[in-house]
Motif scaffolding. Structure first.
Motif, short mmCIF file in Angstrom:
data_model
loop_
_atom_site.label_atom_id
_atom_site.label_comp_id
_atom_site.label_asym_id
_atom_site.label_seq_id
_atom_site.Cartn_x
_atom_site.Cartn_y
_atom_site.Cartn_z
N ARG A 442 -5.91 27.19 20.01
CA ARG A 442 -4.91 27.83 19.15
C ARG A 442 -4.18 26.81 18.29
NH1 ARG A 442 0.55 28.71 20.58
NH2 ARG A 442 1.63 30.13 19.16
N ALA A 443 -3.81 25.67 18.88
CA ALA A 443 -3.12 24.63 18.12
C ALA A 443 -4.01 24.05 17.02
CB ALA A 443 -2.65 23.53 19.07
N ILE A 444 -5.27 23.84 17.35
CA ILE A 444 -6.20 23.29 16.35
C ILE A 444 -6.43 24.29 15.22
CG2 ILE A 444 -8.58 22.54 15.99
CD1 ILE A 444 -8.52 21.29 18.74
N ASP A 445 -6.54 25.56 15.56
CA ASP A 445 -6.74 26.58 14.52
C ASP A 445 -5.52 26.66 13.60
OD1 ASP A 445 -8.20 28.80 13.31
OD2 ASP A 445 -6.67 30.08 14.21
N ILE A 446 -4.31 26.55 14.17
CA ILE A 446 -3.10 26.53 13.34
C ILE A 446 -3.10 25.32 12.42
CG2 ILE A 446 -0.58 26.33 13.41
CD1 ILE A 446 -0.61 27.95 15.98
N TYR A 447 -3.55 24.20 12.95
CA TYR A 447 -3.59 22.98 12.12
C TYR A 447 -4.59 23.15 10.98
CZ TYR A 447 -3.90 18.05 10.90
OH TYR A 447 -3.89 16.86 10.21
N PHE A 448 -5.76 23.73 11.26
CA PHE A 448 -6.76 23.96 10.19
C PHE A 448 -6.21 24.91 9.13
CE2 PHE A 448 -10.61 23.05 13.14
CZ PHE A 448 -10.31 21.71 13.08
N LYS A 449 -5.49 25.92 9.56
CA LYS A 449 -4.94 26.90 8.61
C LYS A 449 -3.87 26.27 7.72
CE LYS A 449 -2.87 31.52 8.46
NZ LYS A 449 -2.39 32.67 9.29
N ALA A 450 -3.06 25.35 8.30
CA ALA A 450 -2.00 24.70 7.51
C ALA A 450 -2.51 23.53 6.70
CB ALA A 450 -0.88 24.23 8.44
N HIS A 451 -3.72 23.04 7.00
CA HIS A 451 -4.30 21.90 6.29
C HIS A 451 -5.71 22.26 5.81
CE1 HIS A 451 -1.25 20.35 9.07
NE2 HIS A 451 -1.08 19.34 8.24
N PRO A 452 -5.82 23.18 4.86
CA PRO A 452 -7.16 23.60 4.43
C PRO A 452 -7.92 22.52 3.67
CG PRO A 452 -5.47 24.55 3.01
CD PRO A 452 -4.74 23.87 4.12
N TRP A 453 -7.26 21.44 3.28
CA TRP A 453 -7.91 20.43 2.46
C TRP A 453 -8.62 19.34 3.28
CZ3 TRP A 453 -2.66 21.40 2.60
CH2 TRP A 453 -1.90 20.52 3.36
N ILE A 454 -8.47 19.34 4.58
CA ILE A 454 -9.09 18.27 5.36
C ILE A 454 -10.61 18.46 5.36
CG2 ILE A 454 -7.06 17.99 6.80
CD1 ILE A 454 -8.44 19.52 9.00
N SER A 455 -11.31 17.36 5.52
CA SER A 455 -12.77 17.37 5.40
C SER A 455 -13.41 18.00 6.64
CB SER A 455 -13.28 15.94 5.23
OG SER A 455 -12.98 15.15 6.36
N GLU A 456 -14.69 18.32 6.50
CA GLU A 456 -15.43 18.92 7.61
C GLU A 456 -15.59 17.92 8.76
OE1 GLU A 456 -19.72 21.10 8.55
OE2 GLU A 456 -19.05 20.76 6.48
N ASP A 457 -15.72 16.62 8.42
CA ASP A 457 -15.84 15.62 9.49
C ASP A 457 -14.58 15.56 10.33
OD1 ASP A 457 -18.37 15.01 8.59
OD2 ASP A 457 -17.70 13.34 7.33
N ASP A 458 -13.42 15.67 9.67
CA ASP A 458 -12.17 15.68 10.42
C ASP A 458 -12.05 16.92 11.30
OD1 ASP A 458 -11.31 13.25 9.42
OD2 ASP A 458 -10.26 14.17 7.72
N ARG A 459 -12.54 18.04 10.80
CA ARG A 459 -12.51 19.27 11.59
C ARG A 459 -13.40 19.14 12.83
NH1 ARG A 459 -10.63 23.81 8.48
NH2 ARG A 459 -10.13 23.15 6.35
N VAL A 460 -14.55 18.56 12.64
CA VAL A 460 -15.45 18.38 13.79
C VAL A 460 -14.84 17.40 14.80
CG1 VAL A 460 -17.72 17.52 14.48
CG2 VAL A 460 -17.49 18.93 12.43
#
Length: 617
Positions: A442-460
């Motif tokens: 849940r925390a990671i999903d909130i972070y992805f939603k608030a930071h849509p500009w981060i790269s796919e490598d950072d998401r992985v």
């Protein structure tokens, strides 16, 4: 009450001292033959009264007679200054003086400095002061507190004097003793009127209120001491093995009273108000940083929920005041060892540094690391959390894990929180100590939603902290349809979910083979798993549909092109039909009538009618 100084030029039988500016005089028939200077105040006195009772003056006179005949002497460092020397001078002249709890320590220190001992007079001032302290001060809580409070204002470094040690020991003994044994209210402040009754002393109505037997009755009284004296008292109580809970309570009360902003984090004892109007000595203002560092240095090692909240509030003020790093590290360590008792509001510490982050995540990260190290766990030796839910360790880790997940969810929307810092926070609490990763997801999903500009490598990289085998069905369902997750992460979630289902089915079959008596229970479990498996298959089909949509889009484009071609063909046919319609309209304009094919008789009749129109009229 203490004897007030004589008014200027006041001359009575009991007080024949009077003052003119910075000079004190004694009225007698003889002129003064000695001048004593104390802190810029000049005392015009006589040698014999001082010589007979004051050893220090006697030594000064003896030394001066060998060298010169000086009559002016200066006393440097006299405890209590000119006020204490005036009291001693009155005593030497036989004037009326009064010993009280407010002046006793000042008088004692001055008498000791002036060497007014029993060697010169059996009833000298130092002897009287010692007797008053032993008989009155050390046997009364109120008088002992007043004596220390008054003396620390008048005398510097009063806490280092040996007689003060006796007062501190007496206070410590009385504080450690159960107050219910005394039968008399020992609290010196507060209203003494009882709304529901009063204390009877040998059958006499005292008017004193009946108070509960609380162990914190003395907190308010000692909080009026200065910082140096308060430290010495706490150290004395610790030497006498007072309970750490009582010492911690006194320190918390003292800190809340003199550190602004700290009271809002701990209000359990702040509701009791007392009247301090009977006491005139005020606490000297000290540097807040010095006060906070001193309080932290005196804190005992205690584990309690309210105490942990107090530590969090103290850490917040410490970061704001930028205290010494050792003080901050100690507070973080104290919080870390009892992190399971902390609350979310306390951990949300604002950032007081130069960073743009909204919260001070560095401090919380260190607190988490202190918790892990305090448990003495070899994290590398754990691949999964296999603790017994009934054990205290399991409950502690579960509470800390939930607290950290909620904290991550609160700080995740901060747009200035970079992926590297978020990754450090995610890794601070070992994955092996978690029993469920839903909160982490849940925390990671909130972070992805608030930071849509981060790269796919950072998401992985961020999502790699999660153990997909610890996600619940609901979390897996959400992750499989989460467009913010990379596609390979979604496949990974579905893969681990399938492994869990296969393991559960295998376990059920083993139970059926081993014991027939649980067949009914296993059938229900298998039915649930089958339903769960069908639901997961539906989720997988939805994911496949997402992929098929891309192929359908290309097919639609082809169909759209065919539609365009058909429209072009229809356009050509429409133009031909327009030419035929134009020719027919022209024939009508020229008088030509289009006659359809009929039988001969009807055709002849029609022709005849058209040729002879007038005949039918």
């Amino acid at each position: 009450m203490a004897s007030s100084p004589c008014d200027r030029r006041t001359r009575t039988r009991t007080c024949r001292f009077y003052r003119e500016g910075d000079h004190w005089f004694y009225t007698s028939g003889l002129p003064s033959n000695i001048i004593i200077e104390v802190d810029g105040i000049y005392f015009h006195l006589h040698k014999f009264p001082l010589f007979s009772r004051c050893g220090k003056i006697m030594h000064l006179l003896e030394d001066s007679q060998k060298t010169d005949q000086r009559t002016h002497y200066s006393l440097v460092g006299c405890p209590g200054g000119s006020e204490a020397f005036l009291f001693a001078s009155k005593f030497c002249y036989g004037s009326r003086v009064e010993l009280t709890s407010q002046n006793i320590l000042m008088v004692y220190c001055a008498a000791e400095y002036l060497e007014m001992t029993e060697k010169l007079d059996e009833d000298n001032l130092l002897v009287k002061a010692e007797s008053f302290i032993q008989k009155v001060i050390l046997n009364s809580w109120k008088d002992c507190i007043l004596a220390l409070q008054s003396a620390e204002v008048l005398i510097s470094n009063i806490e280092t004097i040996h007689i003060v040690r006796k007062c501190l020991n007496a206070l410590s003994m009385m504080a450690c003793t159960d107050s219910s044994l005394f039968g008399w209210p020992m609290m010196m402040y507060g209203s003494l009127q009882s709304p529901g009754g009063s204390i009877l002393w040998n059958g006499i109505n005292t008017g004193a209120s009946i108070r509960s037997s609380l162990s914190d009755w003395w907190f308010e009284d000692i909080s009026c001491l200065g910082l140096a004296m308060f430290k010495r008292l706490i150290e004395t109580m610790r030497e006498q093995r007072m309970r750490s809970e009582s010492i911690a309570g006194a320190l918390m009360y003292y800190a809340r009273k003199y550190i602004p902003g700290l009271d809002r984090w701990h209000r359990e004892q702040g509701d009791r108000t007392r009247n301090l109007g009977s006491f005139s000595v005020t606490f000297s203002i000290v540097d807040q940083r010095v006060l906070l560092e001193a309080i932290e240095n005196l804190l005992p090692d205690k584990i309690e929920k309210s105490y942990c909240c107090f530590l969090l509030g103290l850490l917040r003020i410490a970061l704001l005041l930028n205290v010494h790093s050792n003080c901050k590290d100690s507070l973080e360590r104290r919080i870390g060892v009892q992190l399971e008792l902390a609350n979310l509001d306390g951990l949300l510490i604002p950032n007081f540094q130069d960073s743009d982050n909204l919260y001070d995540t560095d401090s919380v990260e260190r607190i988490i690391l202190h918790f892990v190290s305090s448990e003495k766990i070899n994290v590398a030796s754990f691949s999964t959390f296999t603790g017994d839910p009934a054990t205290p360790s399991f409950s502690k880790f579960r509470e800390v894990s939930k607290l950290i997940d909620n904290y991550l969810a609160e700080v995740a929307p901060d747009i200035n929180l970079i992926p590297e810092k978020m990754h450090y926070l995610l890794m601070a609490f070992p994955e092996s100590l978690r029993s469920l990763d839903d909160g982490l997801y849940r925390a990671i999903d909130i972070y992805f939603k608030a930071h849509p500009w981060i790269s796919e490598d950072d998401r992985v990289k961020l999502f790699s902290v999660i153990d997909c085998s610890k996600l619940s069905i609901d979390a897996c369902a959400h992750a499989s349809q989460n467009e913010r997750l990379p596609f390979r992460i979604v496949l990974q979630v579905l893969f681990f979910e399938q492994l869990q289902l296969r393991a559960a089915l295998s376990h059920c079959h083993n139970v059926i083979d081993s014991d027939d008596s649980v067949t009914g229970m296993v059938d229900d479990m298998v039915g649930q798993i089958i339903q769960r498996d069908g639901w997961v298959s539906l989720v997988r089909e939805n994911e496949v549909l997402r992929v098929d949509m891309e192929h359908m889009r290309s097919r639609v484009r082809g169909l759209e092109q065919e539609v365009v071609n058909i429209k072009q063909g229809i356009g050509r046919v429409s133009r031909s039909h327009s030419l035929i319609s134009s020719a027919s309209n022209m024939s009508r304009k020229l008088g030509c009538i289009h006659v359809p094919q009929m039988n001969n008789q009807r055709s002849t009749a029609v022709l005849s009618t058209s040729q002879n129109p007038r005949q039918s009229v």
